[in-house]
Design an enzyme around this catalytic site. Structure first.
Site: not given
Ligand SMILES: [Zn+2]
Lengths: 242, 412
Positions: B217, B204, B220, B338, B201
């Site tokens: 999420c 959070c 949160c 890369d 997320c």
């Molecule tokens: Zn979250």
């Protein structure tokens, strides 16, 4: 090896799979199957418990905040400790390598405790990021050909007395400590800064992990001509002046 | 134009003239279009030039990891229904290239501008856009690009309080995080096949749950906003619930998504979706992408895919097996040096296609395909690959500089 299947655990692909390190899991899985082994690959997201009965655990690289989140969740989970206590083999890259040590510098600039499974401590370099092809000689005790990889990190990793350098750098930076060391290992836990992914460029390290997990001295041969061609090209490229 | 109505200051005019002269000299010396070098010179003479050039325009900025160039082109076509458009159609998407493009637009009403993700904040500050289209964010150029999540954070800070209407992809959590700081967002369900850069997320750090097309999420409450526009199969659904058919010459789901976003942008400027979508049909190829060319007596389609998300979308649009596929990968500075990203591409999706591998880093690709259990042939050149390919149209998928090499070779 539990039951008849090699249990290959890929730790936290949601957080630590930013630099193609999934390739390490694919290479180990492929090479095990080529030897006729049955493989169960277990991808463990960071909201799931780490299984403790795996044979080989792979941990990849990631960005700074995901690295801190991964360390927090792995410490809380405790499963990797128990797995190592059960004799599992662990192979880690870059951010994952730092997490296995005693501590590293997190995205907030603070010292973040690691898992202490490797006797190393990581700090952050002040200079430019280490980016580019690396060529190194692997610790002769391991009996492996030269290490080729691609590094991309700011970290510096210092080894304690209970960890041995995985390799000595000929070209590139490795651990960044100025003594030419690259990576670290003890009996069952390995860490390296090498991407590439490293096991695609060094399939004999993948075989070493399999031999340790299976407790055998040798494995049936495989057709490695593309690996060999890639190795030759990358070793030559590392030796070209930039 | 003269007197008070002249939009440019004397200094800006001087800078534009100097920039054009340098660009012309660069062209004459055979160094490409000269637009970037010309723009650099002009910006040096007048650092405020970009803003001054944009002053009389309704500007749309288009940014994201994939689809910028095509979407810019589709929006430009749509807005031509409402007035003359100036655009950096060839993808010179940093401030110098944008300045050069806008310098050509004295008579235009709209400026439709592709912007490199890293420059979005600065360009948005300079040109005060009316609309900003945000397509997607995913990993690209691992050796030097900013972290994808940091880029989203950077966008978020710069979009807070913007006066522009932000048209943003509701299906990409990083884009939603970036856009949701701005007061006026039009959410578009444009889809995003690639999900591996947004499992964590952005708000959070919690683990994202992704049932079906939804996402949220678990910790949160950050979640997918309700879109007002959506791509649904071959149709665009507008905010009134009407479905408009998409007819594009460009292939693939991703381009339907680009068309949906473009229709939503058109609506901001009063162009009805039906009109916008009809105009988009005229777009055939964009800077060589999707072009079908004749080469060595064979038909080749040229497809550009620069990063794992781009390869994933491209695999979904190629013809069924046994259509032969040529894969070309370089790792020069413009590609990122890369090649590890090849391991994030699911090459098992190419099962059944005869595969031919070319490019500077064909051996990296060979090992990748070997581990994916594919059969393939490594070739020294495009010519050799074309010679070996079985009958039928050939799909050619290449990353950035490999794509330029292929275009040069086939004379496109
Ligand atoms: Zn979250």
């Amino acid at each position: 090896m539990s039951d008849n299947s090699l249990r290959l655990v890929w730790v936290y692909p949601d957080l630590l799979s930013t630099y193609g390190d999934q390739g390490n899991a694919l290479v180990v899985e492929r090479r095990a199957r080529q030897r006729g082994l049955d493989v169960t690959r277990i991808d463990v997201r960071s909201d799931q418990p780490i299984p403790t009965s795996g044979d080989i655990y792979l941990i990849g690289g990631g960005e700074d905040r995901p690295q801190r989140l991964a360390a927090e969740r792995l410490r809380r989970d405790g499963g990797l400790h128990r797995a190592v206590g059960n004799g599992a083999i662990v192979f880690s890259v870059c951010a994952g390598y730092q997490i296995l040590g005693h501590e590293f510098i997190n995205d907030l600039g603070e010292r973040e405790p690691g898992l202490g499974l490797l006797d190393v401590v990581s700090t952050r370099g002040e200079g430019a990021r280490c980016v580019g092809d690396v060529l190194a000689d692997i610790d002769p005790r391991l009996g492996l050909p030269q290490l080729t990889g691609f590094e991309n990190h700011q970290g510096i990793t210092h080894l304690g007395p209970n960890a041995r350098p995985l390799a000595q750098v000929r070209l590139g930076n490795g651990n960044g400590t100025g003594d030419g060391s690259e990576g670290a290992y003890n009996d069952t836990v390995f860490g390296t800064y090498m991407h590439g992914p490293v096991l695609a460029r060094n399939p004999q390290i993948a075989d070493l992990l399999l031999k340790l997990a299976l407790d055998v001295n040798a494995l049936p041969p495989t057709d490695d001509r593309w690996y060999e061609a890639l190795r030759a090209e990358r070793i030559a490229a590392a030796q070209q002046p930039a | 134009m003269a007197g008070n109505s002249d939009p440019l200051s004397p200094r800006a005019k001087l800078a534009v003239t100097a920039g054009k002269a340098v660009a012309a000299a660069s062209r004459a010396a055979g160094r490409g279009s000269g637009s970037v070098i010309g723009g650099r010179v002009a910006l040096k003479l007048d650092p405020d030039l970009l803003g001054e050039l944009a002053q009389h325009l309704d500007v749309v900025l288009v940014s994201g990891t994939n689809g910028k160039t095509t979407t810019t082109r589709l929006i430009a076509e749509s807005l031509r229904a409402a007035g003359p458009v100036v655009s950096n159609a060839l993808g010179a998407n940093m401030p110098a290239g944008i300045t050069s493009a806008l310098a050509e637009g004295a008579e235009s009403r709209f400026g439709v501008i592709e912007v490199d993700e890293k420059y979005l904040a600065g360009v948005a500050r300079d040109v005060e856009p009316k609309a900003i289209a945000l397509l997607n964010l995913s990993r690209d150029q691992l050796d030097r690009a900013a972290e994808t999540r940091m880029l989203a954070e950077h966008w978020r800070e710069s979009l807070a309080g913007t006066k522009a209407v932000v048209i943003a992809n509701a299906d990409d959590p990083l884009v939603v995080w970036a856009a949701s700081s701005s007061p006026n967002v039009v959410w578009v369900a444009a889809g995003q096949m690639w999900k591996d850069d947004a499992w964590s997320c952005p708000a959070c750090g919690g683990v994202m749950q992704r049932p079906g097309d939804d996402w949220f999420c678990g910790q949160c409450g950050f979640r997918r906003p309700t879109p007002s526009w959506a791509l649904s199969g071959d149709h665009v659904l507008d905010p009134h619930g009407s479905a408009w058919p998409i007819h594009l010459q460009l292939p693939g789901r991703a381009n339907k998504a680009n068309a949906t976003t473009s229709a939503a942008v058109g609506a901001v400027f009063g162009v009805p979706p039906q009109v916008a979508l009809e105009r988009m049909y005229q777009v055939q190829a964009v800077a060589g992408r999707y072009d079908v060319v004749q080469f060595m007596g064979r038909e080749l389609r040229l497809l550009l895919a620069k990063n794992p998300a781009g390869w994933l979308e491209t695999f979904s649009l190629i013809e069924q097996p046994p259509t032969p596929v040529i894969l070309a990968v370089n790792a020069r500075a413009a590609d990122g040096t890369d090649t590890s990203w090849l391991w994030d591409v699911d090459y098992t999706r190419l099962t059944g296609h005869p595969l031919f591998v070319v490019g500077d880093r064909r051996l990296d690709l060979a090992v990748r395909l070997e581990v994916a259990g594919q059969t393939f042939q490594v070739c020294q050149s495009l010519d050799e690959a074309v010679q070996l390919a079985p009958a039928g149209r050939i799909e050619t998928i290449a990353n950035y500089t490999a794509f330029q090499d292929l275009r040069r070779r086939v004379g496109n």
